[in-house]
Write a protein that holds these residues in place. Sequence first.
Motif, PDB file in Angstrom:
ATOM      1  N   ASP A 209      73.953   8.202  54.315  1.00 13.83           N
ATOM      2  CA  ASP A 209      72.935   8.376  55.351  1.00 13.83           C
ATOM      3  C   ASP A 209      71.945   7.219  55.332  1.00 13.83           C
ATOM      4  O   ASP A 209      71.531   6.714  56.383  1.00 13.83           O
ATOM      5  N   GLY A 214      77.429   7.563  59.867  1.00 16.27           N
ATOM      6  CA  GLY A 214      77.275   8.774  60.661  1.00 16.27           C
ATOM      7  C   GLY A 214      77.889  10.016  60.050  1.00 16.27           C
ATOM      8  O   GLY A 214      78.160  10.093  58.846  1.00 16.27           O
ATOM      9  N   LEU A 215      78.133  10.985  60.911  1.00 14.35           N
ATOM     10  CA  LEU A 215      78.596  12.300  60.482  1.00 14.35           C
ATOM     11  C   LEU A 215      80.037  12.266  59.988  1.00 14.35           C
ATOM     12  O   LEU A 215      80.412  13.062  59.124  1.00 14.35           O
ATOM     13  N   ASN A 216      80.852  11.381  60.552  1.00 13.17           N
ATOM     14  CA  ASN A 216      82.230  11.256  60.073  1.00 13.17           C
ATOM     15  C   ASN A 216      82.257  10.931  58.588  1.00 13.17           C
ATOM     16  O   ASN A 216      83.021  11.518  57.805  1.00 13.17           O
ATOM     17  N   ARG A 218      79.873  11.323  56.322  1.00 13.82           N
ATOM     18  CA  ARG A 218      79.346  12.422  55.499  1.00 13.82           C
ATOM     19  C   ARG A 218      80.394  13.519  55.326  1.00 13.82           C
ATOM     20  O   ARG A 218      80.581  14.048  54.220  1.00 13.82           O
ATOM     21  N   ALA A 219      81.092  13.863  56.412  1.00 15.09           N
ATOM     22  CA  ALA A 219      82.122  14.909  56.335  1.00 15.09           C
ATOM     23  C   ALA A 219      83.236  14.501  55.380  1.00 15.09           C
ATOM     24  O   ALA A 219      83.755  15.330  54.617  1.00 15.09           O
ATOM     25  N   THR A 257      73.692  18.051  52.973  1.00 12.90           N
ATOM     26  CA  THR A 257      73.203  17.978  54.362  1.00 12.90           C
ATOM     27  C   THR A 257      71.745  18.383  54.517  1.00 12.90           C
ATOM     28  O   THR A 257      71.110  18.010  55.498  1.00 12.90           O
TER      29      THR A 257
END
Length: 339
Positions: A209, A214-216, A218-219, A257
């Motif tokens: 972060d 991005g979110l990809n 982190r996932a 998160t």
Amino acid sequence: MNQTIKKTAVIGAGSWGTALAKLLADKGEQVLLWSHRAEHVDALRRDRENRKYLPGAALPGNLRAVNTFDDLSSCQCLVMVVPSHGYREVFRKLIPQLQDGTCLVSAVKGIEIATRQTMFQVMQEELARQNRTEAMHIGVLSGPSFADEVATGQPTAVTVAFSDNQVAQAVQHLFSTSSFRVYTSTDTIGLEISAAMKNVIAIAAGISDGLGYGLNTRAALITRGLAEITRLGTTLGADPLTFCGLGGMGDLVLTCTGSLSRNRTVGIKLGEGRTLQQALDEMTMVAEGVKTTQSCYDLAASVGVEMPILEQTYQILYEDKPCRDAVQDLVGRSLKKEA
């Protein structure tokens, strides 16, 4: 377990220890909250609030702050919430005050660096040294549970694990409220490995972060992080299903998160360019994952488990590896089948 839990001591008056003590006291239980600093105890008694670690949470009159172990013999349950690096020393000192049959619950998410032992194992070893092992019930409490949200009564679910299911049920009923739901398990090692390692993965997610990914990304870190945690835990004898539960996936998602996550916060600061020392200097509370990264790295190496995210996080924290280089080394590894 035939004994009713009438009085509980929480050892450690940080945010999480205070939240658990308040939870029990709000329920009407008699609670002792121990801090090693006399001035902290004086402030808790005077303010009826832990202004340093859990501001705004009123402490009921049936919660008594103490800084000695003198009254522990009257307690049927003892909850250890001392950081892992000081856990053994504190626990060793309080053992002589405990009555036979006491439930000992670790609510600490870390692994001791020098021995690579979980807190459950630390308690086992120290009890054995004082010939008290057979007299005590040892267990673990873990799950997705930020202290601030527990203190304000937001719906939360956790798991307690004891080898004896009757003891687990007694502790389950002790902590359960209309907003705090407790499940039982017998898999102490699975809960402890999950609890320790999720902080390491949260640092990695925070670094991502902080770098602006991005979110990809982190996932991917959360999912592959869970795979690493599962590999380590099952190698040590844990039940694979534990890692799909509250103490595994649940706590991992929360810590990677949530804006209240100390470990994610440390990672963000690192990703933004701060040194580890600069990041820690800006924190008021302990981020267990920093020390746990070292102990888990050593533990994984000792049992021969491959953990690439852990390895790269270790190199960032302890070998000054640039964060972007670590990301590239993770993404550029040889291609594999997902397992």
